[in-house]
Structure formats: C-alpha cells, structure tokens
Design a protein around this motif. Sequence first.
Motif, short mmCIF file in Angstrom:
data_model
loop_
_atom_site.label_atom_id
_atom_site.label_comp_id
_atom_site.label_asym_id
_atom_site.label_seq_id
_atom_site.Cartn_x
_atom_site.Cartn_y
_atom_site.Cartn_z
N LYS A 87 0.82 -1.22 0.00
CA LYS A 87 0.00 0.00 0.00
C LYS A 87 0.85 1.27 0.00
O LYS A 87 0.57 2.22 -0.72
N LEU A 88 1.91 1.29 0.82
CA LEU A 88 2.67 2.52 1.03
C LEU A 88 3.96 2.60 0.20
O LEU A 88 4.49 3.68 0.00
N GLY A 89 4.48 1.44 -0.19
CA GLY A 89 5.72 1.41 -0.96
C GLY A 89 6.91 1.03 -0.10
O GLY A 89 6.89 1.16 1.13
N VAL A 90 7.96 0.56 -0.78
CA VAL A 90 9.16 0.09 -0.09
C VAL A 90 9.86 1.21 0.66
O VAL A 90 10.28 1.04 1.81
N LEU A 91 9.99 2.37 0.04
CA LEU A 91 10.70 3.48 0.68
C LEU A 91 10.00 3.92 1.97
O LEU A 91 10.65 4.16 2.99
N ALA A 92 8.67 3.98 1.93
CA ALA A 92 7.93 4.37 3.13
C ALA A 92 8.15 3.37 4.25
O ALA A 92 8.39 3.74 5.40
N MET A 93 8.10 2.07 3.92
CA MET A 93 8.28 1.06 4.96
C MET A 93 9.73 0.99 5.45
O MET A 93 9.98 0.66 6.60
N PHE A 94 10.66 1.34 4.57
CA PHE A 94 12.05 1.45 5.00
C PHE A 94 12.15 2.48 6.10
O PHE A 94 12.79 2.25 7.13
N ASN A 95 11.52 3.62 5.91
CA ASN A 95 11.55 4.70 6.90
C ASN A 95 10.66 4.43 8.11
O ASN A 95 11.05 4.71 9.25
N LEU A 96 9.47 3.90 7.86
CA LEU A 96 8.51 3.72 8.95
C LEU A 96 8.81 2.51 9.83
O LEU A 96 8.52 2.53 11.02
N TYR A 97 9.39 1.44 9.24
CA TYR A 97 9.58 0.22 10.02
C TYR A 97 11.02 -0.28 10.06
O TYR A 97 11.55 -0.57 11.13
N PHE A 98 11.67 -0.41 8.90
CA PHE A 98 12.98 -1.06 8.86
C PHE A 98 14.03 -0.30 9.66
O PHE A 98 14.75 -0.90 10.47
N MET A 99 14.16 1.00 9.47
CA MET A 99 15.17 1.75 10.21
C MET A 99 14.88 1.78 11.71
O MET A 99 15.79 1.58 12.51
N PRO A 100 13.62 1.99 12.14
CA PRO A 100 13.36 1.87 13.58
C PRO A 100 13.65 0.47 14.11
O PRO A 100 14.12 0.32 15.25
N TYR A 101 13.39 -0.56 13.30
CA TYR A 101 13.72 -1.92 13.71
C TYR A 101 15.21 -2.06 13.98
O TYR A 101 15.63 -2.66 14.97
N CYS A 102 16.03 -1.48 13.10
CA CYS A 102 17.49 -1.52 13.29
C CYS A 102 17.90 -0.80 14.58
O CYS A 102 18.76 -1.28 15.32
N ILE A 103 17.28 0.34 14.85
CA ILE A 103 17.58 1.08 16.09
C ILE A 103 17.19 0.21 17.29
O ILE A 103 17.92 0.14 18.29
N ASN A 104 16.05 -0.45 17.21
CA ASN A 104 15.61 -1.36 18.28
C ASN A 104 16.64 -2.45 18.53
O ASN A 104 16.98 -2.74 19.68
N VAL A 105 17.16 -3.06 17.47
CA VAL A 105 18.15 -4.13 17.61
C VAL A 105 19.43 -3.59 18.26
O VAL A 105 20.02 -4.24 19.13
N ILE A 106 19.84 -2.39 17.86
CA ILE A 106 21.03 -1.78 18.46
C ILE A 106 20.80 -1.53 19.95
O ILE A 106 21.64 -1.86 20.79
N TRP A 107 19.65 -0.95 20.30
CA TRP A 107 19.30 -0.73 21.71
C TRP A 107 19.39 -2.05 22.48
O TRP A 107 19.99 -2.13 23.56
N LEU A 108 18.75 -3.07 21.94
CA LEU A 108 18.70 -4.36 22.61
C LEU A 108 20.09 -4.93 22.84
O LEU A 108 20.42 -5.38 23.95
N ASP A 109 20.92 -4.90 21.81
CA ASP A 109 22.26 -5.47 21.94
C ASP A 109 23.16 -4.64 22.86
O ASP A 109 23.92 -5.19 23.66
N VAL A 110 23.07 -3.32 22.79
CA VAL A 110 23.90 -2.47 23.65
C VAL A 110 23.50 -2.65 25.12
O VAL A 110 24.36 -2.86 25.99
N VAL A 111 22.21 -2.57 25.41
CA VAL A 111 21.75 -2.70 26.80
C VAL A 111 22.09 -4.08 27.34
O VAL A 111 22.56 -4.22 28.48
N THR A 112 21.87 -5.12 26.53
CA THR A 112 22.17 -6.47 26.99
C THR A 112 23.67 -6.64 27.22
O THR A 112 24.08 -7.25 28.21
N TYR A 113 24.48 -6.09 26.33
CA TYR A 113 25.93 -6.18 26.51
C TYR A 113 26.35 -5.50 27.82
O TYR A 113 27.08 -6.07 28.62
#
Length: 203
Positions: free
Chosen positions: A160-186
């Motif tokens: 519905k929204l396109g790949v670029l929109a989902m890259f910005n809306l979901y994929f990049m925040p997902y990457c930030i989430n993974v970084i948060w998770l790994d840094v805090v856990t470390y």
Amino acid sequence: MLFACRWAWPLYWIAQGTMFWALFVVGHDCGHQSFSNNRHLNDLVGNMAHASILVPYHGWRVSHRKHHGNHGHVENDESWHPATKSQIDRMDPLGRLGRLKFPWPLFAFPFYLWARSPGKTGSHYDPNCDLFQPSERRMVLTSDAFMLGMVGILAACTAKLGVLAMFNLYFMPYCINVIWLDVVTYLHHHGSDNPAEKLPWYR
C-alpha cells in the motif's frame, strides 16, 4: 508532509526504534510472568508485543529461561556466552566478523533468533529444535503464527505505502531497536571482575 522533511526521518527512527525496544521490554516482562498475575494474559500480550518487532515470543522466552539458568557458562548458556578459542578458530570468516568486529555485533539479535549462538544448531522459530521440550511445541507454533500475521501486515503495508515508506517507517526503527537491545544487553552482562570497582553511570 513528513516525507518532504528528510532531516526529520532520523529523529523518527530513533524515537520509534526506542519504542520498539520498549515493546521488547514488555514482552520480556511477560516472559518472566511479571507483567500481570495471569499467565494467559502475559502470553497474549507477550506474543503481540514481540511479534510486532519480529521476535518469536515463546521461542525467545524459552531460550531466555535457559540463559538465566546457565548465565556465563561457556557450553550451556543460550546467549551472550563467551566463545572458546577453539570455537573462534573454527568460525567461518563471516561468523568471526559478526561476533568480533564492531559494529556488526550490534546487529546480532535477528541472526541469533534465526540460527542461535555459534556452536548451537536449530532456530527459535523451529518447534523441533532441541532448545524446546515436546510440551513447548504448541507454544512455539503459536508464536510463529503471530509472527506470520505480522509479516502479512508488513507485506500489506509495503504494497500500500511502498518500499521506501516502509524502509523509513519500520525497517530503520527496527534496526535502532536491535542496536538498543544489543547495547543494553551487553552492558548488563559485562563488567569488571573487581567487585570493588565502581561502575560507570551508563551501567
């Protein structure tokens, strides 16, 4: 309007990625049964919170329980265990890069979910993995169903929204989430061997 403000996207990624990480913490507390006194409610909320960030709730919950029971054990810890020299020597170059070379370990969590830690076989998504007891098979399949539902939602949003929109809306925040998770856990799992040493503020 927001699509026109390219400078605002990184701010959104960080804010939304932090909220994704907060969803992980909710699922974590559900896995420990500390979210509520009702196990069914904990499992429902845990599945919903974790599926929204592509984490298999029951698969992760079981491995996390094993981690708590064997914390820091070279052979039996499920995650964040120290690798032996022989394990590192046997790792393929990509595995060695992913485990040892900054910044790649910051993105390890999705790979851990898919293939577990180095030296272990199976997946958090596979109900037949030796990580799980036969009685846990149905719970793992339930979490897989929640995950498939989320993948379907993401696919529909992308259509519905396109790949670029989902890259910005979901994929990049997902990457930030993974970084948060790994840094805090470390930071949570590593520290000085000297009990008299004062830990820095970020620990």
